[in-house]
Write an enzyme that holds these catalytic residues in place. Structure first.
Site, PDB file in Angstrom:
ATOM      1  N   LYS A   1       1.011  -1.226  -0.021  1.00 21.65           N
ATOM      2  CA  LYS A   1      -0.154  -0.129   0.094  1.00 21.65           C
ATOM      3  C   LYS A   1       0.890   1.259  -0.061  1.00 21.65           C
ATOM      4  O   LYS A   1       1.730   1.667   1.089  1.00 21.65           O
ATOM      5  CB  LYS A   1      -0.965  -0.105   1.132  1.00 21.65           C
ATOM      6  CG  LYS A   1      -1.986   1.007   1.216  1.00 21.65           C
ATOM      7  CD  LYS A   1      -1.718   2.140   1.953  1.00 21.65           C
ATOM      8  CE  LYS A   1      -2.470   3.562   1.622  1.00 21.65           C
ATOM      9  NZ  LYS A   1      -1.858   4.833   2.073  1.00 21.65           N
TER      10      LYS A   1
ATOM     11  N   GLY B   1      -2.652   6.112  13.450  1.00 23.02           N
ATOM     12  CA  GLY B   1      -2.967   5.611  12.602  1.00 23.02           C
ATOM     13  C   GLY B   1      -2.489   4.094  12.417  1.00 23.02           C
ATOM     14  O   GLY B   1      -3.233   3.180  11.912  1.00 23.02           O
ATOM     15  N   GLY B   2      -1.396   3.896  13.375  1.00 22.05           N
ATOM     16  CA  GLY B   2      -0.902   2.453  13.402  1.00 22.05           C
ATOM     17  C   GLY B   2      -2.023   1.711  14.062  1.00 22.05           C
ATOM     18  O   GLY B   2      -2.117   0.351  14.122  1.00 22.05           O
TER      19      GLY B   2
ATOM     20  N   GLU C   1       5.905  11.991  21.176  1.00 20.91           N
ATOM     21  CA  GLU C   1       6.929  12.286  19.978  1.00 20.91           C
ATOM     22  C   GLU C   1       6.433  13.487  19.197  1.00 20.91           C
ATOM     23  O   GLU C   1       5.200  13.914  18.808  1.00 20.91           O
ATOM     24  CB  GLU C   1       6.884  10.886  19.163  1.00 20.91           C
ATOM     25  CG  GLU C   1       7.633  11.275  17.907  1.00 20.91           C
ATOM     26  CD  GLU C   1       7.734  10.127  16.967  1.00 20.91           C
ATOM     27  OE1 GLU C   1       8.565   9.899  16.117  1.00 20.91           O
ATOM     28  OE2 GLU C   1       6.696   9.378  16.927  1.00 20.91           O
TER      29      GLU C   1
ATOM     30  N   GLU D   1       5.397  -0.208  13.532  1.00 17.03           N
ATOM     31  CA  GLU D   1       6.297   0.767  14.323  1.00 17.03           C
ATOM     32  C   GLU D   1       5.536   2.028  14.144  1.00 17.03           C
ATOM     33  O   GLU D   1       5.214   2.795  13.235  1.00 17.03           O
ATOM     34  CB  GLU D   1       7.531   0.736  13.625  1.00 17.03           C
ATOM     35  CG  GLU D   1       8.527   1.628  14.052  1.00 17.03           C
ATOM     36  CD  GLU D   1       9.712   1.914  13.146  1.00 17.03           C
ATOM     37  OE1 GLU D   1      10.234   2.947  13.123  1.00 17.03           O
ATOM     38  OE2 GLU D   1      10.182   0.981  12.558  1.00 17.03           O
TER      39      GLU D   1
ATOM     40  N   CYS E   1      12.450   8.225  12.715  1.00 17.16           N
ATOM     41  CA  CYS E   1      11.816   7.540  14.002  1.00 17.16           C
ATOM     42  C   CYS E   1      13.087   7.377  15.073  1.00 17.16           C
ATOM     43  O   CYS E   1      12.316   7.042  16.262  1.00 17.16           O
ATOM     44  CB  CYS E   1      11.565   6.254  13.298  1.00 17.16           C
ATOM     45  SG  CYS E   1      12.589   5.228  12.738  1.00 17.16           S
TER      46      CYS E   1
END
Length: 487
Positions: A155, A214-215, A357, A234, A271
């Protein structure tokens, strides 16, 4: 990108075709010998290298990243593919184990047992925005899934659609030319397309690199399916750095400069960017830290959505009472680093605002007044990809107490270094407790990342001609086998 240039999302009918082709390819692709897939991965790497003159300009146009950064990232991407080819050629990743039948076994007659890892089936990979090559279409998730023998449905990230489509075309052409079955790799586009694919029973596992919201939404979809599937996400990481008083006395200016380079590099869009640096209250490095931060040139962020997100988080953090600005920075188009400072008491009193974050070039220096206060701060974190300690040889007791706390909250511990820069190697762990990842037992970087897309099967008293090649006595693939003979 104009409306004429915009690439349309994949339709539901097109997605159904892609998913069925992946399902149809799964058995044949997984049954290939490791050496065959190794040649296919090498062919993909060669094709991407040959197309660098086309791909790098596409990436520049869609990401605001420099030619040097992207050229190096493409090299890392093809290195990963070739490294997995070496893993396949060596063969021990299958963990083929043979326990021969033993009539005299201590617990009674034991049957012939043979265990091996096999591919899980079609894998859905959600590409990341901040690494248009290394964590995107041909990135580590794709490389490790293909190496495992799993067809991949990729995707694409909306931040670089043209690059994604072209990279996908090159991969498909290279795989097919090297003998991979039709459907071994496909690219799809669209947010709703991604969630529809994740819900489809033909997808057997998924991976994701991106934000916590989102994750987590995708993780919940994967686990709420009638048949849940593994989801390797992640999501987010603060990557705290602690420096002991001895380290500051010995090389404080060096630590300050290294920290600024690490948090501001690539506009803070990594990240592993250090989000907080813990220093003793009398560190005396404010002027150095401020000067180094102010000297960093502005850098455009990857896209407007990320820029707006950074601007909002920057405002929220700088407005927390007790937080002071060391280097003002900006949230203009050419984003300049922002460096803040506070103390442990303020940090712990404002966890929701400060222990989240910030994706972009902002970081916080946090001062501690005692070793106990530093230890309290180390206990305040949720899961992280990394944690770093700068210490000297005489810091054994204090350093040890921090390491024991940070180890429980991070997947990689660094000593006297910086977390940005993740080596692609067998021993690398790029993962950590939630919310860094959804499963801290696995890594998304390094050769061990192949384990995510394999599952064990044991064969009991199965005739030789019905065993998979990896477990047969004649070992036609020539892979390592661990054999346990009767005693």
């Amino acid at each position: 990108m104009t409306a004429i240039d915009r690439i349309p999302d994949t339709t539901q009918a097109e997605l159904d075709t892609v998913l069925q082709r992946a399902a149809d390819a799964a058995d044949a692709f997984g049954a290939q010998s490791p050496a065959t897939r190794a040649r296919q991965l090498t062919a993909v790497a060669d094709a991407l290298d040959a197309a660098s003159g086309e791909l790098v300009p596409l990436a520049i146009a869609e990401s605001n990243l420099s030619e040097g950064r992207l050229t190096g990232e493409l090299k890392r991407t093809t290195f990963q593919l070739r490294l997995f080819a070496e893993v396949l050629d060596e063969g021990s990743y299958l963990q083929a184990t043979v326990d021969r039948a033993d009539a005299g076994f201590a617990l009674g007659a034991k049957p012939d047992l043979r265990r091996v890892l096999q591919p899980v089936g079609p894998v859905l990979v959600f590409a990341a925005s901040n690494f248009p090559f290394a964590f995107s279409v041909a990135g580590g998730d794709t490389a490790s899934a293909l190496a495992a023998g799993c067809p991949v449905v990729l995707k694409a990230h909306p931040g670089h659609p043209r690059l994604s489509v072209r990279t996908g075309e090159i991969i498909v052409e290279a795989l097919q030319a090297a003998g991979a079955p039709d459907g071994a790799f496909s690219v799809v586009l669209g947010v709703e397309v991604g969630t529809a694919a994740l819900r489809d029973p033909r997808i057997k596992a998924a991976s994701f690199t991106g934000s916590v919201p989102g994750g987590r939404a995708l993780f919940d979809i994967a686990n709420s399916r009638p048949t849940p599937i593994p989801f390797f996400g992640e999501l987010g990481s603060l990557n705290p750095v602690f420096a002991t008083p001895s380290a500051v006395r010995a090389r404080g200016e060096e630590i300050a400069k290294g920290y600024v380079t690490s948090y501001s590099g690539n506009a803070g869009q990594l990240c592993t960017k250090p989000g907080l640096l813990f220093l003793p209250a009398d560190h005396g490095l404010d002027d150095v830290l401020a000067a180094e931060s102010k000297a960093v040139a502005g850098h455009r962020m990857l896209n407007e959505r990320l820029h707006q997100g950074y601007s909002g988080r920057r405002s929220a953090v700088t407005e927390v009472p007790g937080v002071r600005v060391l280097a003002e920075g900006s949230a203009a188009d050419e984003t300049v680093p922002t460096l803040l400072t506070t103390d442990v008491e303020t940090l712990l009193a404002n966890r929701e605002a400060l222990l989240e974050e910030v994706f972009g070039p902002l970081s916080i220096v946090v001062t501690y007044g005692s070793e106990d206060e530093a230890r309290r701060a180390a206990e305040a974190f949720e899961g992280n990809l990394t944690a770093t300690l700068h210490a000297e040889a005489d810091d054994t007791e204090f350093a040890g107490s921090l390491v024991s706390r940070l180890r429980d909250r991070a997947g990689r511990l660094l000593f006297n270094g910086w977390p940005t820069g993740v080596a692609v190697s067998p021993a690398m762990q790029h993962g950590g407790p939630y919310p860094a990842t959804t499963d801290a037992r696995f890594t998304s970087v390094g050769t061990a990342s192949i384990d995510r897309f394999l599952r064990p099967v044991t064969y009991q008293n199965v005739p030789q001609d019905l065993l998979p090649a990896a477990l047969r006595d004649d070992n036609p693939w020539g892979i390592p086998q661990t054999i346990h003979e009767p005693k």
